[in-house]
Design a protein around this motif. Structure first.
Motif, PDB file in Angstrom:
ATOM      1  N   ILE A 147       0.885   4.786   0.613  1.00 40.20           N
ATOM      2  CA  ILE A 147       0.992   5.174  -0.726  1.00 40.20           C
ATOM      3  C   ILE A 147       0.049   4.800  -1.496  1.00 40.20           C
ATOM      4  CG2 ILE A 147       2.079   3.415  -1.605  1.00 40.20           C
ATOM      5  CD1 ILE A 147       4.108   5.277  -3.031  1.00 40.20           C
ATOM      6  N   THR A 148      -0.929   3.806  -0.981  1.00 38.51           N
ATOM      7  CA  THR A 148      -2.191   3.241  -1.934  1.00 38.51           C
ATOM      8  C   THR A 148      -3.387   4.088  -1.717  1.00 38.51           C
ATOM      9  OG1 THR A 148      -2.795   1.638  -0.134  1.00 38.51           O
ATOM     10  CG2 THR A 148      -0.988   1.001  -2.040  1.00 38.51           C
ATOM     11  N   ILE A 149      -3.289   4.827  -0.610  1.00 40.78           N
ATOM     12  CA  ILE A 149      -4.503   5.520   0.057  1.00 40.78           C
ATOM     13  C   ILE A 149      -5.262   6.382  -1.559  1.00 40.78           C
ATOM     14  CG2 ILE A 149      -5.770   7.165   1.543  1.00 40.78           C
ATOM     15  CD1 ILE A 149      -3.701   6.038   3.518  1.00 40.78           C
ATOM     16  N   GLY A 150      -6.380   5.995  -1.810  1.00 42.42           N
ATOM     17  CA  GLY A 150      -7.047   6.661  -2.776  1.00 42.42           C
ATOM     18  C   GLY A 150      -6.798   6.610  -4.106  1.00 42.42           C
ATOM     19  N   LYS A 151      -5.822   5.566  -4.389  1.00 42.59           N
ATOM     20  CA  LYS A 151      -5.373   5.121  -5.571  1.00 42.59           C
ATOM     21  C   LYS A 151      -6.645   4.183  -6.222  1.00 42.59           C
ATOM     22  CE  LYS A 151      -1.470   7.088  -5.719  1.00 42.59           C
ATOM     23  NZ  LYS A 151      -0.196   6.071  -5.659  1.00 42.59           N
ATOM     24  N   PRO A 152      -6.458   3.968  -7.516  1.00 46.83           N
ATOM     25  CA  PRO A 152      -7.535   3.012  -7.972  1.00 46.83           C
ATOM     26  C   PRO A 152      -7.498   1.652  -7.510  1.00 46.83           C
ATOM     27  CG  PRO A 152      -6.786   4.458  -9.901  1.00 46.83           C
ATOM     28  CD  PRO A 152      -6.009   4.464  -8.610  1.00 46.83           C
ATOM     29  N   LYS A 153      -8.800   0.942  -7.100  1.00 45.42           N
ATOM     30  CA  LYS A 153      -8.493  -0.347  -6.308  1.00 45.42           C
ATOM     31  C   LYS A 153      -8.194  -0.434  -4.927  1.00 45.42           C
ATOM     32  CE  LYS A 153      -8.035  -2.812 -10.714  1.00 45.42           C
ATOM     33  NZ  LYS A 153      -7.459  -3.774 -11.729  1.00 45.42           N
ATOM     34  N   TYR A 154      -7.967   0.928  -4.614  1.00 43.53           N
ATOM     35  CA  TYR A 154      -7.511   0.767  -2.970  1.00 43.53           C
ATOM     36  C   TYR A 154      -8.696   1.434  -2.260  1.00 43.53           C
ATOM     37  CZ  TYR A 154      -3.091  -1.454  -4.302  1.00 43.53           C
ATOM     38  OH  TYR A 154      -2.151  -2.187  -4.931  1.00 43.53           O
ATOM     39  N   MET A 155      -8.601   1.468  -0.805  1.00 39.26           N
ATOM     40  CA  MET A 155      -9.416   2.339   0.032  1.00 39.26           C
ATOM     41  C   MET A 155      -9.067   3.767  -0.032  1.00 39.26           C
ATOM     42  SD  MET A 155     -10.544  -0.039   3.365  1.00 39.26           S
ATOM     43  CE  MET A 155      -8.842  -0.547   3.690  1.00 39.26           C
ATOM     44  N   THR A 156     -10.188   4.481   0.071  1.00 40.96           N
ATOM     45  CA  THR A 156     -10.105   6.167   0.103  1.00 40.96           C
ATOM     46  C   THR A 156      -9.770   6.314   1.687  1.00 40.96           C
ATOM     47  OG1 THR A 156     -12.344   6.461   0.473  1.00 40.96           O
ATOM     48  CG2 THR A 156     -11.492   6.450  -1.993  1.00 40.96           C
ATOM     49  N   LYS A 157      -9.527   7.707   1.879  1.00 48.19           N
ATOM     50  CA  LYS A 157      -9.503   8.156   3.240  1.00 48.19           C
ATOM     51  C   LYS A 157     -10.861   8.219   4.115  1.00 48.19           C
ATOM     52  CE  LYS A 157      -7.870  12.279   2.249  1.00 48.19           C
ATOM     53  NZ  LYS A 157      -7.342  13.526   2.418  1.00 48.19           N
TER      54      LYS A 157
END
Length: 271
Positions: A147-157
């Motif tokens: 659920i965090t993927i691509g969210k601010p402060k988390y890693m992108t795909k």
């Protein structure tokens, strides 16, 4: 004369054969995390054999950032010191595949193995932790919360894919960190099956390792992970399951106030 030479050659071959299938093999730190091909002709060990094999120290990190040190927050300089301590002490990082093959088939490991894992998909894992490990030839295991993927402060795909391409391992940490002990059938599909499919789509590789949210698990959840093709699962510090030790592999959280010396001391004491 030919008979004598044959006897000498045979004696030399015996002398070069390791006395134990578990005898450590030293490897270069830059290549030690590349898993060897599994010998499928060797039977997988039973639970008692797996439990009897010496455990590899497995470190668990969450936040790597310049905040007050805590159980889940490690300042950047402290993390750097911990990685240097591992390298200076001769440790070699190993992958989940290497550890699995060691536990199930007795495959050789480096002389001083360690596994370095990260939970939750924080952006600093890509920006800070991975480059610091790579200075010493270390590779990490990154358990991703989908659920965090691509969210601010988390890693992108793209960042997750790049870590995988650089030789790090991507594992599953569920959809949204929901406790597995509370799952219904629909939860298993979303939290594990769909998350695994998404991570495999991102990396182009199989995702076969799982980290329990909060480190919490119960024996009744293990068949659900097996049905979804997970080879092993990682908890925190609780006792391993006596029947399914591969699904209760122990890790230790590294607090943010430990210097490298103290971390090494705890590793030796707990594994």
């Amino acid at each position: 004369m030919k008979y004598t030479l044959l006897l000498i050659a045979a004696a030399t071959l015996v002398a070069c054969t390791p006395s134990s299938e578990h005898e450590p093999v030293k490897k270069d730190t830059a290549t030690a995390t590349t898993p060897a091909k599994t010998d499928t002709t060797v039977a997988i060990a039973d639970a008692a054999t797996i439990l009897a094999r010496k455990q590899v120290p497995i470190l668990c990190y969450h936040d790597i950032r310049n905040t007050a040190p805590g159980a889940y927050s490690v300042p950047i300089a402290t993390f750097q010191g911990q990685m240097k301590a591992l390298a200076d002490s001769g440790y070699t990082s190993v992958s989940p595949d290497q550890y699995y093959d060691y536990l199930t088939r007795g495959a050789a490991l480096p002389e001083k193995p360690v596994m370095i894992t990260f939970d939750d998909n924080d952006e600093e894992h890509y920006k800070i932790a991975a480059p610091e490990m790579e200075k010493y030839g270390f590779k990490g295991v990154f358990f991703i919360m989908r659920i965090t993927i691509g969210k601010p402060k988390y890693m992108t795909k793209e960042q997750i894919r790049e870590l995988s391409d650089r030789g790090h391992v991507i594992g599953s940490h569920t959809w949204d960190h929901h406790k597995v002990t509370e799952y219904t059938e629909a939860d298993w599909e979303k939290q594990v099956t769909e998350t695994t499919q998404k991570l495999e789509e991102i990396t182009g590789k199989k995702v076969e390792y799982f980290a329990y949210p909060f480190g919490l698990w119960k024996p009744f959840v293990i068949p659900e992970l097996q049905k979804r093709n997970m080879k092993a699962a990682f908890q925190l510090a609780a006792k391993r399951d006596s029947l399914q030790p591969l699904y209760s592999i122990r890790r230790m959280i590294v607090p943010g106030d430990w210097d490298g010396k103290r971390m090494l001391k705890w590793m030796k004491a707990n594994f």
